[in-house]
Design a protein around this motif. Structure first.
Motif, PDB file in Angstrom:
ATOM      1  N   GLY A   1      13.954   3.396  -4.049  1.00 21.55           N
ATOM      2  CA  GLY A   1      14.346   3.557  -2.815  1.00 21.55           C
ATOM      3  C   GLY A   1      14.301   3.885  -1.532  1.00 21.55           C
ATOM      4  N   LEU A   2      12.769   4.214  -1.669  1.00 19.77           N
ATOM      5  CA  LEU A   2      12.455   3.329   0.194  1.00 19.77           C
ATOM      6  C   LEU A   2      12.256   2.428   0.074  1.00 19.77           C
ATOM      7  N   SER A   3      12.194   1.239  -0.675  1.00 24.52           N
ATOM      8  CA  SER A   3      12.775   0.128  -0.624  1.00 24.52           C
ATOM      9  C   SER A   3      13.919  -0.555  -0.595  1.00 24.52           C
ATOM     10  N   GLN A   4      14.678   0.007  -0.653  1.00 26.02           N
ATOM     11  CA  GLN A   4      16.235  -0.451   0.201  1.00 26.02           C
ATOM     12  C   GLN A   4      16.655   0.534   1.590  1.00 26.02           C
ATOM     13  N   ALA A   5      15.926   1.474   2.054  1.00 26.81           N
ATOM     14  CA  ALA A   5      16.492   2.411   2.792  1.00 26.81           C
ATOM     15  C   ALA A   5      15.816   1.896   3.816  1.00 26.81           C
ATOM     16  N   VAL A   6      14.950   1.227   4.016  1.00 23.78           N
ATOM     17  CA  VAL A   6      13.520   1.163   4.844  1.00 23.78           C
ATOM     18  C   VAL A   6      13.609  -0.579   5.347  1.00 23.78           C
ATOM     19  N   SER A   7      13.882  -1.109   6.094  1.00 20.35           N
ATOM     20  CA  SER A   7      13.630  -2.712   5.633  1.00 20.35           C
ATOM     21  C   SER A   7      12.430  -3.066   5.947  1.00 20.35           C
TER      22      SER A   7
ATOM     23  N   ALA B   1       6.957  -4.214 -12.732  1.00 19.48           N
ATOM     24  CA  ALA B   1       6.690  -3.675 -11.555  1.00 19.48           C
ATOM     25  C   ALA B   1       7.223  -2.504 -11.129  1.00 19.48           C
ATOM     26  N   ILE B   2       6.210  -1.405 -10.644  1.00 16.82           N
ATOM     27  CA  ILE B   2       7.757  -0.190  -9.690  1.00 16.82           C
ATOM     28  C   ILE B   2       7.821  -0.340  -8.388  1.00 16.82           C
ATOM     29  N   GLY B   3       9.195  -0.167  -8.207  1.00 12.10           N
ATOM     30  CA  GLY B   3       9.786  -0.461  -7.099  1.00 12.10           C
ATOM     31  C   GLY B   3      10.372  -2.164  -7.559  1.00 12.10           C
ATOM     32  N   ALA B   4      10.397  -2.497  -8.610  1.00 15.44           N
ATOM     33  CA  ALA B   4      10.729  -3.977  -8.801  1.00 15.44           C
ATOM     34  C   ALA B   4      12.335  -4.344  -8.771  1.00 15.44           C
ATOM     35  N   GLU B   5      12.784  -3.197  -9.466  1.00 15.37           N
ATOM     36  CA  GLU B   5      14.300  -3.067  -9.766  1.00 15.37           C
ATOM     37  C   GLU B   5      15.096  -1.503 -10.086  1.00 15.37           C
ATOM     38  N   VAL B   6      15.711  -1.256 -10.346  1.00 15.21           N
ATOM     39  CA  VAL B   6      16.800  -0.124 -10.494  1.00 15.21           C
ATOM     40  C   VAL B   6      16.204   0.684 -11.470  1.00 15.21           C
ATOM     41  N   THR B   7      15.969  -0.107 -12.480  1.00 18.53           N
ATOM     42  CA  THR B   7      15.556   0.540 -13.361  1.00 18.53           C
ATOM     43  C   THR B   7      14.185   0.075 -13.892  1.00 18.53           C
TER      44      THR B   7
ATOM     45  N   GLY C   1       0.766  -1.585   0.317  1.00 18.36           N
ATOM     46  CA  GLY C   1       0.270  -0.046  -0.158  1.00 18.36           C
ATOM     47  C   GLY C   1       0.691   1.426   0.006  1.00 18.36           C
ATOM     48  N   VAL C   2       1.974   1.053   0.393  1.00 14.91           N
ATOM     49  CA  VAL C   2       2.831   2.957   1.003  1.00 14.91           C
ATOM     50  C   VAL C   2       3.553   2.609  -0.348  1.00 14.91           C
ATOM     51  N   ALA C   3       4.127   0.947  -1.338  1.00 14.37           N
ATOM     52  CA  ALA C   3       4.542   1.614  -3.034  1.00 14.37           C
ATOM     53  C   ALA C   3       3.416   2.708  -3.276  1.00 14.37           C
ATOM     54  N   ALA C   4       2.563   1.556  -3.471  1.00 11.46           N
ATOM     55  CA  ALA C   4       0.910   2.323  -4.715  1.00 11.46           C
ATOM     56  C   ALA C   4       0.862   3.827  -4.309  1.00 11.46           C
ATOM     57  N   GLU C   5       0.973   4.714  -2.826  1.00 12.69           N
ATOM     58  CA  GLU C   5       0.647   5.227  -2.491  1.00 12.69           C
ATOM     59  C   GLU C   5       1.863   6.759  -3.065  1.00 12.69           C
ATOM     60  N   VAL C   6       2.920   5.908  -3.065  1.00 12.79           N
ATOM     61  CA  VAL C   6       3.938   7.166  -3.161  1.00 12.79           C
ATOM     62  C   VAL C   6       3.883   7.142  -4.601  1.00 12.79           C
ATOM     63  N   ALA C   7       3.609   6.276  -5.526  1.00  9.01           N
ATOM     64  CA  ALA C   7       4.066   5.972  -6.655  1.00  9.01           C
ATOM     65  C   ALA C   7       3.152   7.082  -7.243  1.00  9.01           C
ATOM     66  N   VAL C   8       1.972   6.670  -6.639  1.00  2.00           N
ATOM     67  CA  VAL C   8       0.930   7.838  -7.458  1.00  2.00           C
ATOM     68  C   VAL C   8       1.029   8.977  -7.088  1.00  2.00           C
ATOM     69  N   ASP C   9       1.349   9.411  -6.034  1.00  4.87           N
ATOM     70  CA  ASP C   9       2.171  10.595  -5.558  1.00  4.87           C
ATOM     71  C   ASP C   9       2.698  11.725  -5.507  1.00  4.87           C
ATOM     72  N   THR C  10       4.082  10.576  -6.200  1.00 10.26           N
ATOM     73  CA  THR C  10       5.072  11.025  -7.345  1.00 10.26           C
ATOM     74  C   THR C  10       5.119  11.165  -8.335  1.00 10.26           C
TER      75      THR C  10
ATOM     76  N   TYR D   1       9.844  -1.769   4.219  1.00 10.53           N
ATOM     77  CA  TYR D   1       9.229  -1.913   2.890  1.00 10.53           C
ATOM     78  C   TYR D   1       9.902  -2.422   1.895  1.00 10.53           C
ATOM     79  N   ARG D   2      11.253  -2.981   2.481  1.00 13.17           N
ATOM     80  CA  ARG D   2      11.989  -4.463   1.150  1.00 13.17           C
ATOM     81  C   ARG D   2      11.332  -5.263   0.473  1.00 13.17           C
ATOM     82  N   GLY D   3      11.555  -4.860  -0.412  1.00 13.70           N
ATOM     83  CA  GLY D   3      10.510  -5.514  -1.221  1.00 13.70           C
ATOM     84  C   GLY D   3       9.199  -5.172  -1.964  1.00 13.70           C
ATOM     85  N   MET D   4       9.414  -3.884  -1.734  1.00 13.69           N
ATOM     86  CA  MET D   4       7.691  -3.478  -2.155  1.00 13.69           C
ATOM     87  C   MET D   4       7.452  -2.816  -3.673  1.00 13.69           C
ATOM     88  N   ALA D   5       6.921  -3.153  -3.970  1.00 14.65           N
ATOM     89  CA  ALA D   5       6.868  -3.021  -4.961  1.00 14.65           C
ATOM     90  C   ALA D   5       4.967  -2.496  -5.706  1.00 14.65           C
ATOM     91  N   THR D   6       5.125  -1.949  -6.677  1.00 12.93           N
ATOM     92  CA  THR D   6       3.501  -1.616  -6.777  1.00 12.93           C
ATOM     93  C   THR D   6       3.133  -1.715  -8.583  1.00 12.93           C
TER      94      THR D   6
END
Length: 237
Positions: free
Chosen positions: A83-89, A162-168, A42-51, A91-96
């Protein structure tokens, strides 16, 4: 542009990891379906839409939006979520998933990753605008299974982009010609898991009001099982 959206937890899940945003005055609509562990999706979805929305609003204040803007919006969302998934344990592995649409005059631009979809509804006919990024669709493309079989194989739930699954990120972006009265339907897989295209067409044909149509589609998905969160956004050109 006129638009309406509705999201619902469904009948099985404990939380809703879908989210959407609409800015009618700017011709923008976005929808995301979080994947991975509880809360983080849910965090990934909200951040993706907001960004993505923040970038598109800023770009629209300076110029007309193009396909390149939609692509950039999804790439920025990917960078932020990854970036958030790498910085916050937690959130590790989150995507959307993410599907975004921009209407500019008689043109529409749609960008997406994942298995959330966009359709165009014109003169009683529903046509797919996006193609799912999942293993089942890859099997269909390879001729291993039919599109009908893909509705029932377990691999339909395995998202390949998916958004957040890979660096690119490699989003798909397309341009549409739109006629007055055309309808864009954006949805999470909670809708298409339970309703076939013909059933969606029946609801849209019988329900001219956008808000009421969104409600009836969500109700139909829940009545058919409601196994996932379901979100619907309808945009009339």
């Amino acid at each position: 542009m006129q638009a309406a959206g509705l999201t619902d937890t469904g009948r099985v899940r404990d939380e809703n990891q879908d989210t959407f945003a609409i800015r009618e005055e700017l011709g923008l609509a976005l929808l995301a379906d979080g994947v991975a562990r509880p809360r983080a999706g849910g965090v990934a979805a909200e951040v993706a839409v907001d960004t993505a929305l923040e970038y598109l609003i800023d770009a629209r204040s300076r110029e007309w939006l193009t396909a390149a803007h939609l692509r950039k919006a999804l790439e920025l969302a990917n960078t932020r979520v990854f970036g958030l998934s790498q910085a916050v344990s937690a959130y590790r592995g989150m995507a959307t998933t993410l599907v975004a649409a921009a209407l500019v005059g008689s043109k529409g631009f749609v960008a997406h990753v994942g298995d959330s979809r966009a359709y165009r509804y014109r003169c009683g006919t529903l046509s797919a605008v996006t193609k799912d990024h999942n293993t089942a669709q890859e099997w269909v493309d390879a001729g291993l299974i039919t599109a009908e079989e893909a509705r029932f194989v377990n691999s339909r739930h395995v998202v390949t982009r998916a958004i957040g699954a890979e660096v690119t990120l490699a989003p798909d972006v397309c341009e549409l010609d739109l006629d007055p009265g055309d309808l864009l339907l954006m949805c999470s897989d909670g809708l298409t898991e339970h309703l076939e295209d013909g059933e969606i067409e029946e609801v849209l044909a019988a329900t001219p009001g956008l808000g009421q149509a969104a409600e009836r589609l969500v109700e139909a998905a829940n009545h058919a099982g409601g196994s996932d969160n379901v979100t619907v956004v309808l945009v009339r050109c």
